[in-house]
Design a protein around this motif. Structure first.
Motif, mmCIF file in Angstrom:
data_model
loop_
_atom_site.group_PDB
_atom_site.id
_atom_site.type_symbol
_atom_site.label_atom_id
_atom_site.label_comp_id
_atom_site.label_asym_id
_atom_site.label_seq_id
_atom_site.Cartn_x
_atom_site.Cartn_y
_atom_site.Cartn_z
ATOM 1 N N GLU A 286 0.809 -1.223 0.000
ATOM 2 C CA GLU A 286 0.000 0.000 0.000
ATOM 3 C C GLU A 286 0.839 1.268 0.000
ATOM 4 O O GLU A 286 0.282 2.372 -0.026
ATOM 5 N N LEU A 287 2.161 1.147 0.022
ATOM 6 C CA LEU A 287 3.022 2.342 0.039
ATOM 7 C C LEU A 287 3.238 2.843 -1.382
ATOM 8 O O LEU A 287 3.348 2.041 -2.324
ATOM 9 N N PRO A 288 3.313 4.175 -1.584
ATOM 10 C CA PRO A 288 3.567 4.711 -2.930
ATOM 11 C C PRO A 288 5.012 4.478 -3.348
ATOM 12 O O PRO A 288 5.883 4.128 -2.535
ATOM 13 N N ALA A 289 5.276 4.695 -4.635
ATOM 14 C CA ALA A 289 6.632 4.515 -5.159
ATOM 15 C C ALA A 289 7.560 5.555 -4.542
ATOM 16 O O ALA A 289 7.219 6.730 -4.417
ATOM 17 N N GLY A 290 8.751 5.145 -4.138
ATOM 18 C CA GLY A 290 9.726 6.013 -3.512
ATOM 19 C C GLY A 290 9.757 5.916 -2.006
ATOM 20 O O GLY A 290 10.730 6.378 -1.381
ATOM 21 N N SER A 291 8.728 5.385 -1.406
ATOM 22 C CA SER A 291 8.679 5.262 0.053
ATOM 23 C C SER A 291 8.613 3.816 0.529
ATOM 24 O O SER A 291 8.314 3.562 1.684
ATOM 25 N N LYS A 292 8.882 2.886 -0.371
ATOM 26 C CA LYS A 292 8.816 1.472 0.002
ATOM 27 C C LYS A 292 10.074 1.080 0.774
ATOM 28 O O LYS A 292 11.139 1.680 0.612
#
Length: 407
Positions: free
Chosen positions: A85-91
């Motif tokens: 559920e995390l957006p791209a760049g914050s995984k």
């Protein structure tokens, strides 16, 4: 043998021994020189002797693809839990995922069944990823190009090592696809098409591309119920025909008695929840798709039973019969059984069958067709120039008579 023959054979044997001794001595010298050169290469480049030998000798190691390890399985499970559920760049990174797995108590003491379930989930994810559809035509074209490059390199190496001949045709499956049609051939395999079939590979590729584009079917249409049923039936028959005589048909209803007992052929890997019957009689799309995928992956197939398996099956079948169980399905009885019915013309003998009766030769009946009034019999006449003319009707006969009178 005479003394002369014995003497000649002795001379030939001595010559052969001398040649073998000379060859062995040469091989020993070559081996020593080879070992010295390998030792020089290893000391110069600081590598092991085994690595240099493998590179020089061209040893090819065929290895199976590695299965998912427990570490990969746990990391994948944690990815689905925290990164989905995390957006791209914050995984989370791999190192953070390893730390989370080590700190999570539910992943510390897993049973064997839980580990196998997690491995199955990862395997299914990998398989779906390998056959998933690309988002754009450009991505699909790049995928095709990279895959073909790998295949061409493998075939080139295989042709050098084993001397095989391979010809491969590749084309797009839809008119909107961007990758171009191409062909690949090892050594002079293309000469077969040009010399024997008198066809050029470029012309074959163009015709192949035109046929594929004229089919005008996308991926959804290829996975229609009718197509999947046809593919499943073809793969089932291909696997079944390997173990039965020519002309034998697969009997789904009486498989135990008509196939398993008679030919000693059994099935393996048939999916649970899918009825054992012809794919054309399955109306559930999901069942047919699952069966097609299992047949394509060779997880479902037929095999020849061993002698011990056949004996145990016969004993089991006899026990089932003694217990009163119906081991085979009987043909449904007609609703009008016992009622006198009107006989057809063929049964009564008024209409002759196209197959002859036993013991009597069959002769075709001669039928005379009445010719039209304006059509005369065909006669062959030779003209004054030597050509043969065959008048076919009254007008042509009249014209022939007039021409004869004039000339």
């Amino acid at each position: 043998l005479t003394e002369a023959q014995k003497a000649s054979r002795k001379i030939v044997s001595e010559q052969r021994k001398e040649k073998q001794a000379a060859l062995a001595e040469s091989i020993m010298q070559l081996t020593q020189e080879h070992s010295q050169k390998i030792a020089g290469v290893t000391s110069k480049h600081d590598v092991t002797v085994e690595k240099v030998k493998n590179l020089v000798m061209g040893v090819t190691a065929y290895k199976k693809s590695h299965g998912p390890t427990l570490t990969n399985v746990l990391i994948f499970a944690k990815v689905q839990e925290v990164n989905s559920e995390l957006p791209a760049g914050s995984k989370h990174s791999v190192s953070e995922l390893r730390r989370l797995v080590a700190e999570d108590p539910k992943y510390q003491n897993l049973t064997e069944n839980e580990k196998e379930k997690l491995k199955d989930v990862l395997k299914e994810h990998r398989e779906s990823k390998s056959i998933s559809v690309r988002a754009t035509n450009t991505a699909a074209a790049r995928d095709v190009q990279s895959g073909l490059d790998l295949i061409f390199r493998l075939l080139d190496g295989l042709a050098v090592r084993t001397g095989i001949y391979v010809t491969l045709f590749v084309t797009r499956g839809h008119a909107f696809d961007t990758h171009t049609a191409t062909w690949y051939s090892t050594d002079n395999a293309m000469d077969f098409f040009e010399d024997i079939l008198e066809l050029e590979l470029d012309a074959i590729t163009k015709q192949f591309e035109m046929w594929a584009c004229n089919e005008n079917r996308n991926l959804a249409q290829r996975d229609s119920l009718e197509n999947m049923q046809r593919d499943s039936k073809r793969m089932i028959n291909a696997s079944f025909c390997l173990f039965v005589p020519m002309g034998a048909r697969l009997n789904y209803a009486n498989f135990d008695t008509a196939i398993k007992l008679k030919y000693g052929v059994d099935k393996r890997g048939w999916l649970q929840g899918v009825p054992f019957k012809s794919p054309t009689n399955l109306g559930n799309v999901e069942q047919v798709r699952a069966l097609r995928d299992a047949l394509k992956a060779q997880k479902c197939y037929f095999f020849k039973m061993t002698a011990s398996d056949q004996r145990s099956f016969i004993e089991e079948l006899e026990e089932r019969r003694d217990a009163g169980e119906a081991v085979s399905t009987t043909r449904k009885k007609r609703s009008d059984a016992g009622v006198k019915r009107k006989r057809s013309r063929r049964e009564s003998g008024l209409l002759q069958s196209k197959y002859p009766r036993a013991g009597r030769p069959w002769k075709a009946t001669k039928r005379r067709t009445q010719m039209p009034k304006m059509v005369a019999r065909t006669r062959t006449r030779r003209t004054s120039h030597g050509a043969i003319w065959r008048p076919t009707n009254i007008l042509q006969h009249t014209l022939y008579i007039r021409l004869t009178v004039v000339y």
